[in-house]
Design an enzyme around this catalytic site. Sequence first.
Site, short mmCIF file in Angstrom:
data_model
loop_
_atom_site.label_atom_id
_atom_site.label_comp_id
_atom_site.label_asym_id
_atom_site.label_seq_id
_atom_site.Cartn_x
_atom_site.Cartn_y
_atom_site.Cartn_z
N LYS A 68 -1.59 4.83 -4.33
CA LYS A 68 -1.62 6.28 -4.54
C LYS A 68 -2.80 6.92 -3.81
O LYS A 68 -2.70 8.05 -3.32
CB LYS A 68 -1.67 6.60 -6.04
CG LYS A 68 -0.37 6.27 -6.77
CD LYS A 68 0.81 7.16 -6.32
CE LYS A 68 2.04 6.99 -7.17
NZ LYS A 68 3.18 7.81 -6.71
N GLY A 124 14.46 8.33 -12.09
CA GLY A 124 13.44 7.83 -13.02
C GLY A 124 13.19 8.81 -14.15
O GLY A 124 13.87 9.83 -14.27
N ALA A 182 3.54 12.94 -5.78
CA ALA A 182 3.15 12.56 -7.14
C ALA A 182 2.03 11.54 -7.05
O ALA A 182 2.24 10.37 -6.72
CB ALA A 182 4.34 11.96 -7.87
N TYR A 242 -1.33 -0.24 -7.55
CA TYR A 242 -0.85 1.13 -7.81
C TYR A 242 -1.92 2.13 -7.42
O TYR A 242 -1.65 3.10 -6.69
CB TYR A 242 -0.52 1.25 -9.30
CG TYR A 242 0.07 2.59 -9.71
CD1 TYR A 242 1.31 2.99 -9.24
CD2 TYR A 242 -0.60 3.42 -10.60
CE1 TYR A 242 1.87 4.20 -9.65
CE2 TYR A 242 -0.05 4.62 -11.02
CZ TYR A 242 1.18 5.01 -10.54
OH TYR A 242 1.73 6.20 -10.94
#
Length: 311
Positions: A149, A11, A114, A145
């Site tokens: 996370k 990525g 991350a 998302y």
Amino acid sequence: MPRTLITGGAGFLGSHLCEYFLNKGHEVICMDNLITGSKDNISHIKNEKFQFVEHNVCEFIDLEGELDYIMHFASPASPIDYLELPIQTLKVGSLGTHNALGLAKAKKSTILLASTSEVYGDPLIHPQPEEYWGNVNPIGPRGVYDEAKRFSEAITMAYHRTHGINTKIVRIFNTYGPRMRVNDGRAIPNFLKQALTGKDLTVYGDGSQTRSFCFVSDLVEGLYRLLMSEQNYPVNIGNPNEMTVKEMADKILQATNSKSKIVQVPLPEDDPKIRQPDITRAKKYLNWEPVVSLDEGLQSTLEYFKKQLKT
Ligand code: UDP
């Protein structure tokens, strides 16, 4: 020689990490399922200490040999990607992070997760320090998302506390640079693509919402310092240089010398109104702060976009 696994290594951020760790003398295993990553991002890397493994980290990660470090970066990260891939985004944040932690436990590796400024949601505290718990809508479109996370952070701390794994958590604020996809959908790539192809720049809402943009080389330096540090609690890495989205659109028109116009289109649901990292912790514990100016960073990103678009 240290051996390092980079998930999401094909990525935008992952590919820069692969280069950085190879330059530091690590052997690097780049793992990606290429949903949003691309082999084009790593095809220039010619190094016998580098290998690519095509694999979805939501499935058990089977790696031979010792492993010193894991940089866990696999996930869609652009709002348009996670809106299109909501279940994959939730799975990679939960199952993928579980597998990465399981591997860290088995191999006794240090692992860096991350995470993201999205854990702060639409923040009620400004700028955002790591102590802030955030203001996230769990069932909104961005929740897939944000909550993935947040779960990733929770399970990472649980592995740290329960199994004594050496874990690190970075909360990454808006980052830009070469190898963002032309169709990435985030503000800087969108504006650059539009400006370079003579299209109107689409500012969402009135453009008064703010973001703080960090150049990728600064970010990667901060990530490495965090990995090598003693910090097990989350650390913000980002550039505190805050601006409105309208200001960024103007800046890109200027940098590209474009005659495109700015048009307003509807603001997406739950789009955070303000965002700026408080980087006190990174300064104090990592002796890190960004050094690349917006003009320099934009210039280098612009050159990449020009090549991609052949303009
Ligand atoms: N944005 C915009 N036009 C675009 C793309 C994004 O005005 O073509 C805005 C978006 O609404 C947000 C900001 O730019 O307020 C940053 O969006 P991005 O998708 O880059 O990332 P986010 O910070 O929202 O995760």
